[in-house]
Design an enzyme around this catalytic site. Structure first.
Site, PDB file in Angstrom:
ATOM      1  N   ASP A 295       0.657  -1.254   0.067  1.00  0.00           N
ATOM      2  CA  ASP A 295      -0.175   0.082  -0.051  1.00  0.00           C
ATOM      3  C   ASP A 295       0.840   1.212   0.046  1.00  0.00           C
ATOM      4  O   ASP A 295       0.618   2.348  -0.575  1.00  0.00           O
ATOM      5  CB  ASP A 295      -1.063   0.123   1.218  1.00  0.00           C
ATOM      6  CG  ASP A 295      -0.260   0.393   2.646  1.00  0.00           C
ATOM      7  OD1 ASP A 295       0.413  -0.798   2.934  1.00  0.00           O
ATOM      8  OD2 ASP A 295      -0.334   1.380   3.240  1.00  0.00           O
ATOM      9  N   GLN A 296       1.921   1.182   0.429  1.00  0.00           N
ATOM     10  CA  GLN A 296       2.979   2.275   0.632  1.00  0.00           C
ATOM     11  C   GLN A 296       3.613   2.772  -0.645  1.00  0.00           C
ATOM     12  O   GLN A 296       3.960   3.875  -0.737  1.00  0.00           O
ATOM     13  CB  GLN A 296       4.019   2.152   1.795  1.00  0.00           C
ATOM     14  CG  GLN A 296       3.369   1.913   3.236  1.00  0.00           C
ATOM     15  CD  GLN A 296       4.486   1.860   4.287  1.00  0.00           C
ATOM     16  OE1 GLN A 296       5.180   2.762   4.601  1.00  0.00           O
ATOM     17  NE2 GLN A 296       4.438   0.559   4.866  1.00  0.00           N
ATOM     18  N   HIS A 318      -5.930  -1.759   2.962  1.00  0.00           N
ATOM     19  CA  HIS A 318      -5.153  -0.509   2.941  1.00  0.00           C
ATOM     20  C   HIS A 318      -4.685  -0.245   1.580  1.00  0.00           C
ATOM     21  O   HIS A 318      -4.803   0.946   1.154  1.00  0.00           O
ATOM     22  CB  HIS A 318      -3.943  -0.842   3.802  1.00  0.00           C
ATOM     23  CG  HIS A 318      -3.958  -0.286   5.223  1.00  0.00           C
ATOM     24  ND1 HIS A 318      -4.552  -1.130   6.125  1.00  0.00           N
ATOM     25  CD2 HIS A 318      -3.862   1.036   5.888  1.00  0.00           C
ATOM     26  CE1 HIS A 318      -4.500  -0.470   7.307  1.00  0.00           C
ATOM     27  NE2 HIS A 318      -4.215   0.639   7.162  1.00  0.00           N
TER      28      HIS A 318
END
Length: 359
Positions: A295-296, A318
């Site tokens: 997700d990052q 997420h």
């Protein structure tokens, strides 16, 4: 009001990530936003400490006009200006996660004119957030493939409930973000980890973490893992704390990780087993990006020059939330292709080729 992008903070995961990602992209794209229903799916909706400090930091970085930046606010309107490099300090005065503050600020600061220095004070290893060690040991190598990096100096650790951790982060600027292809696993070239205790907790807990991790991972590794078990010095950690961070690197440049954080009743063996079972599952499945990093990477994939592809686990809520915000704000489109029966996917995105307007 017509030019303000409206974002429903209750969408999918309905937590703080929608706000963080929306604010980051608002600063980068210089696009005003209104986020409502903030953290609507959480037991205590609205802005908490870590969200408020991240918001106020981005306000300082861009000189933004903001409405709703107060505790428990469920609606924020944000009108950013230009990104200003420099020196900034965030002191949460609590155990609020400094990793989540950094998560919001990092994509913004790389598009400044010069290098920026952040001093972050708060929780470094706390629940419901990445431990700072995973940011440096696992996230950073993945970001470096995109041409993005940061220097990190941990001065003191901060645990729940007192916090008080302190670190300095140096963020260089970039002209643009490179597209990345991470779809070939290769073979495992390194497995390492850190098992720590602090304060009054006995060293045997760290040794139990190490022993459990070694036992679990030797079934999937053809190399000997290198795990350190240690007790933090009083200069680094004043309070009781414990945790484990594990990492694996492959010959194709994949860096995967897992972690676990001790709570009041610490079972070192259980902590080590939890973290190592997770890492072992990634290695068995030969994925290239773990479920905590996927997700990052979404913001960076959306902004990159060219098409990025990553082989990862089934998308987390997420990640689905991050994709929703990125598509809404950038116009980039993400696609997923299932590669096996257990749900692992190739996530791809043709980035918008965003250029730093200040250099």
């Amino acid at each position: 009001m017509a030019d303000i992008l409206q974002i429903d903070g209750s969408y999918l995961e309905g937590g703080g990530q929608i706000l963080r990602n929306a604010l980051s992209l608002s600063c980068i794209l210089c696009r005003p936003i209104r986020v409502f229903n903030i953290r609507a799916n959480r037991p205590n909706p609205g802005l908490s400490n870590q969200h408020l400090f991240g918001l106020n930091l981005l306000q300082n970085i861009t000189g933004a006009r903001v409405h709703g930046n107060h505790m428990k606010s469920t609606e924020v309107e944000f009108h950013p200006g230009d990104i200003k490099s420099g020196r900034y300090t965030v002191d949460t005065r609590t155990a609020a996660s400094v990793a989540l503050v950094l998560q919001a600020a990092l994509p913004v600061l790389i598009f400044g004119r010069n290098t920026t220095e952040l001093e972050l004070i708060g929780g470094t290893n706390v629940g419901m957030a990445p431990q700072v060690d995973t940011m440096t040991e696992v996230l950073r190598p993945n970001l470096e493939l995109f041409g993005v990096s940061f220097d990190f100096d941990l001065i003191q650790r901060g645990y729940y409930p007192r916090g008080g951790g302190r670190c300095k982060v140096i963020v260089p600027c970039v002209r643009n973000i490179k597209a990345v292809t991470l779809t070939q696993f290769g073979t495992i070239s390194e497995v390492c980890g850190w098992c720590f205790v602090a304060g009054k907790l006995p060293m045997r807990i760290a040794e139990d973490m190490k022993n459990a991790a070694e036992k679990e991972l030797k079934t999937v590794c053809h190399i000997q893992p290198q795990f350190d078990a240690y007790k933090e010095s009083l200069e680094i950690a004043r309070d009781n704390g414990s945790g484990v961070i594990l990492k694996a690197v492959t010959t194709e440049g994949c860096t995967l990780g897992s972690s676990a954080l001790g709570e009041r009743q610490v079972d070192g063996y259980a902590l080590g087993k939890t973290a190592s079972k997770e890492l072992a599952s990634y290695l068995k499945d030969s994925v290239c990006v773990d479920s905590h990093v996927q997700d990052q990477l979404v913001i960076f994939m959306a902004l990159a020059h060219g098409t990025s592809k990553i082989l990862t686990t089934a998308l987390t809520q997420h990640t689905r939330t991050a994709i929703h915000v990125a598509e809404l704000m950038t116009g980039a489109k993400f696609n997923t292709e299932e590669v096996d029966k257990i749900g692992n996917v190739i996530l791809s995105c043709e980035g918008i080729g965003y250029q730093n307007k200040q250099i």
